[in-house]
Design a protein around this motif. Structure first.
Motif, short mmCIF file in Angstrom:
data_model
loop_
_atom_site.label_atom_id
_atom_site.label_comp_id
_atom_site.label_asym_id
_atom_site.label_seq_id
_atom_site.Cartn_x
_atom_site.Cartn_y
_atom_site.Cartn_z
N GLU A 194 46.25 3.17 68.96
CA GLU A 194 46.27 1.97 68.12
C GLU A 194 47.32 2.08 67.03
OE1 GLU A 194 43.44 3.51 68.92
OE2 GLU A 194 42.04 2.02 69.71
N GLU B 97 42.75 5.51 57.42
CA GLU B 97 42.99 5.42 58.86
C GLU B 97 44.38 5.93 59.21
OE1 GLU B 97 42.32 1.28 59.60
OE2 GLU B 97 40.34 1.66 60.42
N ARG C 11 38.74 -1.90 72.96
CA ARG C 11 39.73 -1.50 71.95
C ARG C 11 41.04 -2.24 72.14
NH1 ARG C 11 39.90 4.80 72.57
NH2 ARG C 11 41.85 4.52 71.46
N ASN D 212 44.54 9.12 61.84
CA ASN D 212 44.78 8.77 63.22
C ASN D 212 46.22 8.41 63.53
OD1 ASN D 212 42.01 9.02 63.75
ND2 ASN D 212 41.65 6.95 63.04
N SER E 94 46.84 8.26 67.27
CA SER E 94 46.04 7.38 68.11
C SER E 94 46.91 6.29 68.73
CB SER E 94 44.91 6.74 67.31
OG SER E 94 45.42 5.80 66.41
#
Length: 90
Positions: free
Chosen positions: A23, A14, A74, A18, A21
């Motif tokens: 997050e 991850e 999310r 990402n 991203s």
């Protein structure tokens, strides 16, 4: 030691895929915030670190506001995973 416990929240795959991203950015800002708050508990008069902390808090707040507008699911998941408070609504 502290850093490793928070990094384990994201797997290696991850992190590599990402990094841009929302997050992951909130996750990395949260790690920086936790490091700076522990630093400021020892060095109370480090005003430059206090300023940096306020800047990072503002960036994280803006990203969380964006994420809550785009995808509430999310946002809730991220808040729960990182154990941070929800944004205040005006």
């Amino acid at each position: 030691m502290v850093k490793n416990t928070f990094i384990s929240g994201f797997s290696q795959e991850e992190k590599e895929e990402n990094r841009g991203s929302v997050e992951f950015q909130v996750f990395s800002f949260t790690n920086k915030i936790r490091r700076l708050t522990s630093h400021l508990q020892l060095h109370r008069k480090d005003y430059l670190s206090q300023r940096g902390l306020r800047q990072i808090l503002g960036k994280r707040q803006r990203l969380l506001a964006y994420l809550s507008k785009k995808s509430r699911v999310r946002y809730k998941e991220l808040i729960g995973r990182l154990d941070i408070r929800e944004l205040k609504t005006h």
